[in-house]
Design an enzyme around this catalytic site. Structure first.
Site, PDB file in Angstrom:
ATOM      1  NE  ARG A   1       6.121   2.718  15.523  1.00 46.13           N
ATOM      2  CZ  ARG A   1       6.953   2.201  14.661  1.00 46.13           C
ATOM      3  NH1 ARG A   1       7.806   1.259  15.032  1.00 46.13           N
ATOM      4  NH2 ARG A   1       6.947   2.587  13.405  1.00 46.13           N
TER       5      ARG A   1
ATOM      6  CD  GLU B   1      -6.136  -2.754  10.827  1.00 43.17           C
ATOM      7  OE1 GLU B   1      -5.640  -3.792  10.353  1.00 43.17           O
ATOM      8  OE2 GLU B   1      -5.993  -2.395  12.006  1.00 43.17           O
TER       9      GLU B   1
ATOM     10  CD  GLU C   1     -48.016  -3.302   2.759  1.00 47.88           C
ATOM     11  OE1 GLU C   1     -49.173  -2.814   2.667  1.00 47.88           O
ATOM     12  OE2 GLU C   1     -46.991  -2.661   2.460  1.00 47.88           O
ATOM     13  CB  ALA C   2     -53.477  -8.490   2.419  1.00 44.82           C
TER      14      ALA C   2
ATOM     15  NE  ARG D   1     -39.461 -30.705   1.205  1.00 48.82           N
ATOM     16  CZ  ARG D   1     -38.841 -31.131   0.119  1.00 48.82           C
ATOM     17  NH1 ARG D   1     -38.296 -30.264  -0.715  1.00 48.82           N
ATOM     18  NH2 ARG D   1     -38.785 -32.423  -0.160  1.00 48.82           N
TER      19      ARG D   1
ATOM     20  CB  THR E   1     -42.425 -11.743   6.469  1.00 49.38           C
ATOM     21  OG1 THR E   1     -42.998 -12.524   5.409  1.00 49.38           O
ATOM     22  CG2 THR E   1     -41.025 -11.315   6.080  1.00 49.38           C
TER      23      THR E   1
ATOM     24  CG  HIS F   1     -52.681 -19.733  -2.442  1.00 54.69           C
ATOM     25  ND1 HIS F   1     -51.565 -20.411  -2.882  1.00 54.69           N
ATOM     26  CD2 HIS F   1     -53.311 -19.256  -3.550  1.00 54.69           C
ATOM     27  CE1 HIS F   1     -51.522 -20.345  -4.207  1.00 54.69           C
ATOM     28  NE2 HIS F   1     -52.554 -19.655  -4.623  1.00 54.69           N
TER      29      HIS F   1
ATOM     30  CD  GLU G   1      -2.950  -0.592   2.477  1.00 55.83           C
ATOM     31  OE1 GLU G   1      -3.971  -1.267   2.583  1.00 55.83           O
ATOM     32  OE2 GLU G   1      -2.613   0.265   3.315  1.00 55.83           O
TER      33      GLU G   1
ATOM     34  CG  ASN H   1       3.987  -1.261  14.750  1.00 53.09           C
ATOM     35  OD1 ASN H   1       3.733  -0.249  15.382  1.00 53.09           O
ATOM     36  ND2 ASN H   1       3.922  -1.325  13.432  1.00 53.09           N
TER      37      ASN H   1
END
Length: 1026
Positions: A220, A288, A984-985, A903, A825, A921, A190, A229
């Site tokens: 340090r 980073e 929503e319904a 399923r 949901t 449904h 870098e 370091n």
């Protein structure tokens, strides 16, 4: 119920996490694996020897020991997928997934990610060939002197070279000599950036980020930033070098961009995100990313966190950061000093005895252990960085002085530590500067930060007619787009009174928004109007961004509940006008009603009409000056155990129960034409509000024995010595709203209401006699003295309009099991319904055929048992169904709801559960059976679609229908937009159907036909749209 929490790790960071979690009233015990001497045995905290590397063993341990939450400290287990594996096993785990943790685990991935998403960072190259890396170092047109091992190297895999030769040698050390093992198979080279380093961390729920105060680490070994370091020799927080404006820039350009970018690439980042930044002349740039709390940053951040860490973690995991922003101590600084072993970061001796730790605690300081162990009941060193001493004081200088004093009190021969933590910040603070507007007490940056925090919250309230985009001079609303033809506008404004004082005293600000919205929206409903948009006014002496965001976040959430858009608002910071910590609120709601549908219909209201009362949640938002006077009279504090309300609640918690919003359950009923008038029971109580909706010639006859009066009113009546008239004129006494209906419509309206709220027929209208009281409340004193559930005599309505009484047996809750395959949901809607005190359903288990799905997390967070029965592990459908059946029987399930269960169940299973198995449904059956129902509807050109809840039969989508809700098909609809509105319904229809079957209101006969029980046989149930 208090939880047991497991913290994974053994360092100072993990000790700090355990220490903070143990402060939560929700936490019974904190286990730390493997832990250290500091976490071995301390109040709620103890160590565990469970293996954290074998995730299957760890998951089973958590289940066997009732661990409700796992918090991961270090990066290695996160990169190894511990969160993925525990979550899949049904154990809630806090931290990012393995895919999200790549931001730290692979520097090569991280740099490429930042480049893809325009996140500011140093120029770089990524290499697997050391010769190519060295060529890049020597030919780059910038100082390419930072060499990093791409993989995890315990925070030590970065070399900042002083020249090209040293950089190339670092490449060879990493790639050829394998200085960091496999972490160095790829290196990143870098650009060397110039500036000051800071650490900016945030909580992320996958969509919203909540920044922590900025901190600064000291890498340090020696004072003056000299020496080699290390993993970090100390830290302080907050950093004065990072202004509010700069922090907001970092939030937008780095933290939020990162979380958004991960989401765009298909990964939700949930956990703590750490950005190590360089403050360059061109702006902040990312050095980073870490995917967890830093060490030692964690040891200065958590002591400044005022919020309950356990609650913050749950809100983060549950996607609630927008409305529940963590609160930080903004008036103090924290400094932590690391004490390391002699020889660190090179070789060092272990087993050195450490003494004097009790004296440090006596100084009001906190010691967090890292590399320590217990040997013959003595604390000894067992690592390089051994412990940290943390001080929190009003100023940075005082905190550093206190921390250094604490370090000097520790007996640790040969210990290495720094004495200048925060030296750059102290120098920065001593620089002279001119006066600013902020010096006068007005913080523009804080105001801008608040606006940016609440913009996405307001956006989430968008509805037809309004996009809810903040930032303009005024807000716009399109009535035509909202579907109105000949509308009348209706406006309402209100505040929350001195309930504010209680919230401010308790430090609980996230319920007031619902109070504010409810007070205005419920008023607008009285005209029959649909609430369209809302505006708020927040005023204070000094803007506390986190408090304001919590309040406004709760306003936005309440607007969603009410169905109106948060269109705008005003935040006024006025130094000297309000005392510290005080603020005031006002709200404004605008609604609309078609000209012919306005309420009250005074000409239609007649003697003999009945009054339906809708339950309040308690005191709501009126009469709190009197409430506070009664508390003062009996010397009861807000933190005292409540002599009213639920077991374990404090007085403050009960009184801050938010006002109910009635728009969702009431609007369909108001629009049906059956309701002649509606009164919101607000200031003035029962006596003054009900007459506001009536013709002058009619009076009100109420019977208080007909409804449930919450215990708080009984307590106020008794302890305040309040008369019946004072109670009825000041408080709602358990009724938040009152409707006027004809006797013929009363039972139907009541049942519709009771599908969503507790409601009762509470009285009737009579001719007003000369000199008589306008409102008479019979049996109020007796009901207040015996407050609780309504008496077992409930007013019913015969077809001729007469009244009769029936006994009501205590309601048994039906045990419900829910089968899911995905996000859940519809499951969430069922959970919310089952939470209602009046519900006949209790969800006892959620079963998924797929591990790790979001629905399992929803269930776990709601405290519901979960099971995974993976269909891939079974040789036949019958074997799979048999296992499902055994789990249902294990939990005593009486009713099964299929909520996105993908399923097909066998005929034997369906027969066994006939009449006890519900499915939803997305069409109005019998039309458009099977898959792609919305696509079928659009291709057929129908103008109405919707959803159907039905009993499951052997033939697909063919069982008897319980509830249907229609959804108009718009000319502009796509499959996605139609699906969203139908969903929503579904969230309304499925809970209604579950309630009807669970309560016994609906039964399936052997011939496949539905039988509806009569109103005289069932109470507290009600159909939805049938």
């Amino acid at each position: 119920m208090a939880e047991r929490v497991l913290v994974v790790g053994s360092g100072g960071r993990e000790h700090a996490l355990a220490w903070k979690l143990a402060q939560s009233q929700h936490v019974q015990q904190v286990l730390v694996a493997p832990g250290n001497a500091g976490t071995a045995s301390c109040d709620k905290i103890s160590n565990s020897e469970v293996s954290v590397n074998n995730h299957m063993i760890l998951a089973q341990f958590c289940k066997d020991h009732n661990v409700g939450l796992v918090v991961v400290g270090p990066e290695v287990p996160l990169a190894a997928g511990i969160v993925d594996d525990l979550t899949a096993a049904g154990v809630p785990c806090f931290g990012p997934s393995a895919k999200a943790a790549q931001l730290e685990a692979s520097k090569s991935f991280s740099k490429a990610f930042m480049q893809r998403h325009g996140i500011p960072t140093a120029r770089y190259g990524s290499f697997t060939d050391p010769q190519e890396a060295c060529k890049y170092i020597r030919t780059a047109d910038f100082p390419a002197l930072v060499v990093k091992a791409s993989g995890l190297a315990a925070g030590k895999g970065v070399i900042v070279a002083r020249g090209q030769d040293e950089a190339c040698q670092a490449v060879m050390d990493i790639m050829k000599d394998r200085a960091f093992g496999s972490a160095g198979e790829t290196v990143v080279v870098e650009e060397l950036l110039e500036g000051e380093e800071v650490s900016c961390l945030c909580f992320s729920d996958g969509c919203v980020v909540s920044p922590m105060p900025p901190a600064q680490d000291h890498k340090r070994l020696q004072d003056g930033d000299l020496g080699p370091n290390t993993g970090g020799m100390g830290a302080y927080c907050p950093t004065p070098q990072v202004s509010q404006e700069l922090l907001q820039q970092i939030r937008e350009t780095v933290l939020q961009k990162t979380v958004d970018g991960m989401r765009e690439e298909g990964t939700l980042y949930v956990g703590v995100l750490y950005a190590g930044l360089m403050l360059t002349k061109q702006g902040p740039k990312v050095l980073e990313f870490n995917c967890r709390f830093g060490d030692p940053e964690c040891q200065v951040l958590l002591p400044l966190l005022q919020s309950d860490l356990y609650e913050v973690i749950l809100n983060t995991m549950n996607g609630k950061l927008a409305s529940s922003t963590p609160v930080w101590n903004q008036d103090s600084s924290a400094v932590t000093v690391v004490m390391a072993s002699a020889g660190y970061p090179g070789s060092y001796n272990k087993g050195v005895e450490i003494t004097g730790l009790d004296q440090v605690q006596d100084l009001g300081l906190q010691v967090f252990h890292a590399g320590t162990a217990l040997k013959e009941q003595k604390v000894v060193s067992s690592g390089g960085r051994v412990l940290t001493v943390t001080a929190v004081r009003p100023s940075l200088e005082a905190a550093l002085q206190a921390a250094n004093q604490g370090v000097a009190s520790v007996g640790f021969p040969g210990a290495v530590y720094r004495r200048d933590i925060g030296h750059r910040a102290i120098a920065h603070l001593k620089q002279s500067r001119g006066l600013t507007y902020k010096d006068s007490g007005v913080d523009i940056a804080a105001g801008n930060k608040l606006v940016d925090m609440i913009k996405p919250l307001a956006k989430a309230t968008s509805r037809a007619g309004c996009n809810a985009d903040l930032g303009g001079f005024a807000g716009l609303f399109d009535l035509k787009a909202a579907g109105f033809v000949d509308p009348i506008l209706v406006s309402g404004t209100d505040g929350v009174g001195t309930k504010l004082k209680i919230a401010q005293a308790c430090g609980q600000h996230d319920t007031l928004g619902q109070d504010l919205v409810a007070m205005c929206v419920n008023d607008v409903l009285a005209q029959g109007a649909e609430p369209l948009f809302f505006l708020d006014y927040f005023s204070c002496g000094r803007l506390d961004v986190d408090v304001a965001a919590s309040v406004v976040g709760s306003i936005a959430k309440a607007c969603e509940l009410a169905g109106c858009a948060l269109l705008g608002g005003e935040t006024a910071e006025m130094p000297g006008v309000y005392a510290p910590g005080e603020y005031d609120l006002a709200g404004f709601c605008v609604g609309a009603v078609e000209r012919g549908a306005m309420l009250p219909r005074l000409g239609d209201i007649n003697e003999g009409d009945l009054l339906i009362g809708v339950a309040s949640s308690g005191v709501h938002s009126n009469g709190f000056s009197l409430v506070r006077k009664v508390l003062e009279r009996v010397n009861l504090s807000y933190s005292s155990a409540a002599p009213f309300g639920k077991m374990g609640q404090t007085v403050g918690e009960v009184l801050l129960t938010p006002t109910k919003i009635y728009s969702r359950p009431l609007l369909p009923i108001l629009h049906s034409g059956a309701v002649k008038a509606y009164a919101h029971i607000t200031g003035g109580g029962l006596l003054e509000n009900i007459p506001r909706m009536l013709p002058q010639e009619l009076a009100v006859d109420l019977d208080a024995s007909r409804w449930s009066i919450p215990p708080v009113f009984s307590w106020l009546h008794k302890e305040g010595g309040l008369s019946e008239e004072e109670m009825a004129r000041t408080f709602n006494c358990g009724l938040g709203a009152v409707l006027v209906v004809s006797p013929l419509d009363a039972q139907r309206v009541l049942r519709q209401l009771q599908a969503h709220e507790e409601a009762w027929i509470v009285g009737s209208l009579a001719h007003m006699q000369p000199g008589a009281e306008r409102v008479v409340v019979r049996n109020l004193k007796h009901s207040l003295q015996n407050a609780g559930p309504a008496s077992n005599v409930e007013m019913g309505v015969e077809q001729n309009g007469g009244c009769h009484s029936d006994s009501i047996a205590p309601q048994k809750r039906t045990k419900v099991g829910v089968l899911i395959s995905g996000t859940g949901t519809n499951l969430q809607a069922l959970i919310e319904q089952a939470k209602r005190p009046s519900s006949s359903a209790e969800i006892v288990v959620v079963i998924s055929n797929r591990p790790g799905v979001q629905g399992l997390k929803r269930a776990s967070l709601a405290g519901i048992q979960t099971r995974v029965v993976d269909h891939k592990l079974y040789g036949s459908r019958a074997e799979f169904d048999g296992t499902i059946d055994r789990v249902l029987e294990e939990f005593g399930v009486e009713l099964v709801c299929l909520a996105g269960f993908m399923r097909i169940l066998t005929g034997n299973f369906v027969k066994k559960w006939s009449g006890k198995l519900l499915n939803i449904h997305p069409s109005l059956l019998p039309s458009f059976k099977g898959v792609n129902a919305q696509k079928q509807a659009l291709q057929a050109g129908v103008r109405v679609s919707g959803c159907t809840v039905h009993f499951v039969a052997e033939e697909v989508d063919a069982g008897a229908i319980i509830v249907q809700e229609a959804v108009p098909v718009l000319h502009s609809d796509t499959e996605e937009s139609l699906s969203n509105r139908i969903r929503e319904a579904e969230h309304r229809a499925f809970p209604t159907a579950m309630e009807l079957v669970a309560s016994g209101a609906v039964k399936l006969e052997e011939d496949g036909h539905i039988v509806w029980e009569s109103a005289s046989e069932l109470k507290n149930t009600g159909p939805a749209q049938l």
